[in-house]
Design an enzyme around this catalytic site. Sequence first.
Site, PDB file in Angstrom:
ATOM      1  N   GLU A 250       0.883  -1.172   0.000  1.00  0.00           N
ATOM      2  CA  GLU A 250       0.000   0.000   0.000  1.00  0.00           C
ATOM      3  C   GLU A 250       0.912   1.211   0.000  1.00  0.00           C
ATOM      4  O   GLU A 250       1.634   1.441   0.976  1.00  0.00           O
ATOM      5  CB  GLU A 250      -0.870   0.038   1.260  1.00  0.00           C
ATOM      6  CG  GLU A 250      -2.055  -0.884   1.244  1.00  0.00           C
ATOM      7  CD  GLU A 250      -2.967  -0.675   0.068  1.00  0.00           C
ATOM      8  OE1 GLU A 250      -3.016   0.444  -0.483  1.00  0.00           O
ATOM      9  OE2 GLU A 250      -3.617  -1.651  -0.319  1.00  0.00           O
ATOM     10  N   CYS A 284      -2.429   8.476   3.273  1.00  0.00           N
ATOM     11  CA  CYS A 284      -2.322   8.018   1.877  1.00  0.00           C
ATOM     12  C   CYS A 284      -3.527   8.507   1.093  1.00  0.00           C
ATOM     13  O   CYS A 284      -3.467   8.692  -0.100  1.00  0.00           O
ATOM     14  CB  CYS A 284      -2.336   6.499   1.796  1.00  0.00           C
ATOM     15  SG  CYS A 284      -1.188   5.751   2.877  1.00  0.00           S
TER      16      CYS A 284
END
Length: 500
Positions: A250, A284
């Site tokens: 990720e 993120c």
Amino acid sequence: MTKKHRNFINGEWVEPATGEYFENRNPADHSEVIGLWPRCGPEDVERAVQAARRGFERWRKVPAPGRGDVIRRTGELLLARKEEIARAMTREMGKVLDETRGDVQEGIDTAFYAASEGRRLFGHTVPSELPSKWAMSYRRPIGVAGLITPFNFPLAIPTWKMFPALVCGNAVILKPAEEVPHSAALLVEALLEAGLPPDVIQLLHGPGERVGAAMVEHPDIPVISFTGSTSVGARLGEVCGRRHKRLSLEMGGKNAQIVMPDAELDLALDAVLRGAFGTTGQRCTATSRLLLQESIHDRFLERLVERVRKLRLGSGLEKETDVGPLINQQALDKVASYVDVAKAEGDEILTGGRRATGGALDKGFFFEPTILRGVRPGSRLACEEVFGPVLSVLRFSDLDEAIRINNEVAYGLSSSIYTRDVRAAFRAMTELDTGITYINAPTIGAEAHLPFGGVKQTGNGHREGGWEVFEFYSETKTLYVDYSGRLQRAQIDTYDAAPY
Ligand code: UN1
């Protein structure tokens, strides 16, 4: 004297074999040392792997519903300690209390969801092509999973990885970011108290280049899950490819919120404030691009700037604070350097653009929430992840152009559109090239029971959260049971000797 903390290896809280420690400081007040934490080396990794292998042999035999029960009890303990953990987390990584409470809650949600999966972990039963024969699949654990996690969600992200890995029957080694060792230790304490056999979990502290790297190279850790930068992810990919390991990545994002002229502008305004400056932009999923349709561009920006100027910076532990500090000096330097790039690229700084100082702010890594106007598609501020409170504003004329701008970056995690037009909404849902799209909601706010992850340079095809992550942490085994009492040849007898 500053307290020396320990690793958790082989069922014990132990000192590092290296004998070395690092300081953990409060980013809102850098003079405050929270504790000293072990700076592990390869020898510590080796010990942890050997212990985890023993733990795995034991844990894999516990029925999955029983494994789920341990995770459910962990969730209950996290719930009871929500406030205490949230405070410890704010102190070591800076985001405001509301957000660290949310972070703990995300871990609790993940626990309860993962526990329920312990009673599913479905395989399939499908018809065989031959008579008197059954065909099935089921899910088996893999082994020791190495989990390398970032500072920005010190509780939620470790739980996203750890709870599904454990419910699937794996043992885990957690290597949290150096900035958040305390939060990780509180999580491990809860797991142990909930009844997790101690050698099923190992906690190692220290720098990624040393500890993370040794984990990724270790032949007895067949599964690695990493959340962090795209450049580190690429390096891990090379090692895991060479060693045939299963790897979930990720990584970065450059998420955009699109505002159409028919949008409810007040809602869109609240969303971008939260998406861009919540967690000081260190998500993120943070909104780092705002795409405004030209007919509302100036009006919207004027109101946004007014709201952003009112945001109060300070320690996340204080009630009045809207935006906490950045994580460290390096982050501060990186964000400041992006403002220099913006200036060089000719972007206009509407507000912010410098380190925030004065009074208590001088003691921490504070940066003023920053809005850049006139950012051009293709420029660095339009494409690169800043991971700080910096919002690049771009202008578009129609939805085609907005979709094109959204999609022309290398990342693809989250996107958002504000519109009341169902056609625009459905086009966004299908054409925005991201793993997650929000309609009339900010780019942040993923829920624990849905798949989370991105396309292109953001990920490598796996998802965290939801049902998909359970596939990552388990191996499919296929079973055939023939009770015909004769040799049946698939593909041959299927047709030649078929009784129909
Ligand atoms: C991250 O920034 O890596 O959707 C995770 C969100 C949070 C998780 C963010 N639930 O913003």
